[in-house]
Write an enzyme that holds these catalytic residues in place. Structure first.
Site, mmCIF file in Angstrom:
data_model
loop_
_atom_site.group_PDB
_atom_site.id
_atom_site.type_symbol
_atom_site.label_atom_id
_atom_site.label_comp_id
_atom_site.label_asym_id
_atom_site.label_seq_id
_atom_site.Cartn_x
_atom_site.Cartn_y
_atom_site.Cartn_z
ATOM 1 N N GLU A 1 -11.278 8.602 -21.118
ATOM 2 C CA GLU A 1 -10.465 7.501 -21.635
ATOM 3 C C GLU A 1 -9.821 7.906 -22.949
ATOM 4 O OE1 GLU A 1 -11.823 3.068 -21.841
ATOM 5 O OE2 GLU A 1 -12.018 3.869 -23.854
ATOM 6 N N TYR B 1 -2.729 3.129 -23.838
ATOM 7 C CA TYR B 1 -4.081 3.331 -23.315
ATOM 8 C C TYR B 1 -3.973 4.074 -21.992
ATOM 9 C CZ TYR B 1 -8.461 2.191 -20.919
ATOM 10 O OH TYR B 1 -9.647 2.276 -20.242
#
Ligand code: GDP
Ligand code: MN
Length: 379
Positions: free
Chosen positions: A190, A101
């Site tokens: 993101e 991530y």
């Protein structure tokens, strides 16, 4: 402004962040054709402005064009957290060895951009962040210094990436993500998951991208990416008329000038025992036409049972607002009772104008609290 995954990936691609090849499709036939063009296994991905698509059945692997078409039939029209799927992104499927991530956002307290990176990417990132915050490497970037190569190295070491080739690739991606973020005036970039393939290639498998609305003038090509159909009709109308509108779920329509006053008005409605149905912020202007536009949008909401008008005249002149209200009542058929509180610049003149015209469903109250009580009673 939030971008779809496919739009965010297009921007990633421009900045050199590796993404898979894909095609947009709006029908099962197009999905099939896209899968044929791409060849091999593909992923059928719902394009909606919300996360959690995988869990909601909006992400499906297909091994043939026929299967892609079948999946497309199921995913199109699917409701994901209140967002109906009207577009699909058909992408060459990747083999996944690991899911990381990586994100960049603002830390307003530090007044700096903040990188967050963890090896535990994939679907439940919020859980990782709240239950095991030590697994998430955090790194601030000073806007004056800009991004330095040592910072990228620090980020990958902190997250415990040991493979040298991975370290290099991730450092490069982080550097490019920072460039994307700054140059496009993003508020959030993101990548979840940032994957490692079995061949050791690192790439962005998903994108969440938010651009600062106030910077869209600088980026006309991004402004054009806005999908008006994705907004509820009132919000679309409000946007076109340049009125700030937010839908809520009570009964009192709220109209005020200035975000602070509007927020207080919501509180006062709650204090009076009611619930706001929505609110419009007229901003600093509040000229007659602005009032007409706002009233039109507020009263179009079927949940509205009464309307509370709360104006504190600073730059806004209350007489101007009063004229706007009368003009709106002439132009529109508003059946809901309207309660008005005017204070500040030219308030007395404004009240005089309203009293003089005395339309049937209009009530003038001297204070904010009394006005709120009245509006709640009238629902
Ligand atoms: P989200 O659920 O809305 O965040 O959608 P994502 O694009 O992140 O996809 C969710 C999950 O689907 C990913 O974490 C992957 O596990 C899986 N997925 C997405 N694309 C692929 C792909 O190309 N290959 C494989 N094997 N899985 C994928
Ligand atoms: Mn994701």
């Amino acid at each position: 402004m939030d971008l779809y995954e496919y739009q965010g990936k297009e921007l990633f691609r421009r900045f050199g962040i590796p993404v898979s090849e894909g095609r947009l499709a709006t029908s099962p036939e197009e999905a099939r054709a896209a899968a044929e063009e791409l060849g091999g296994q593909v992923v059928v991905k719902a394009q909606v402005l919300t996360g959690g698509r995988g869990k909601a059945g909006g992400i499906k692997l297909a091994s043939s064009p026929e299967e892609a078409e079948e999946h497309a039939k199921k995913v199109l029209g699917l409701d994901i957290n209140g967002h109906v799927v009207r577009k699909l992104w058909i992408e060459s499927a990747s083999d996944i060895e690991r899911e990381y991530y990586l994100s960049l956002t603002f830390d307003r307290d530090e007044k700096k951009a903040l990188f967050m990176f963890t090896k535990e990417g994939g679907i439940d990132i919020e859980e990782v962040a709240s239950e095991r915050p030590e697994a998430v490497a955090r790194l601030h970037i000073d806007p004056l210094e800009g991004f330095q190569p040592y910072q990228a190295r620090r980020l990958v070491y902190r997250a415990g990436i040991e493979d040298e080739s991975e370290q290099k690739q991730i450092a490069t991606i982080a550097e490019r993500l920072y460039a994307t973020f700054v140059e496009l005036d993003a508020m959030l970039c993101e990548i979840n998951p940032l994957i490692v393939t079995p061949d050791g290639e690192v790439k962005a498998l998903d994108s969440k991208f938010t651009v600062d609305d106030n910077a869209l003038l600088k980026h006309p090509e991004i402004a054009e990416m806005r999908d008006l159909e994705a907004y509820p009709p009132e919000e679309r109308q409000a946007r076109e008329k340049d009125v700030t509108y937010v839908k809520l779920d009570g009964e009192v329509g709220v109209l005020g000038n200035g975000a602070g006053l509007v927020m207080s008005t919501l509180d006062v409605v709650a204090l009076a025992g009611g619930r706001p149905a929505n609110f419009c912020d007229l901003g600093g202007g509040g000229d007659a036409q602005g009032v007409v536009d706002a009233l039109e949008i507020i009263s179009a909401d079927p949940q509205v049972k009464s309307i509370l008008f709360n104006i504190f005249g600073g730059i806004t002149r209350c007489d101007e607002v009063a004229r706007g209200i009368l003009q709106a009542l002439e132009q529109l058929t508003i059946v809901e009772p309207i309660v008005v509180r005017l204070d500040g610049t030219n308030a007395e003149e404004g009240r005089e104008i309203l009293r003089g015209a005395s339309p049937a469903n209009l009530h003038v109250e001297p204070t904010m609290l009394e006005a709120a009580k009245r509006a709640v009673e009238l629902t």
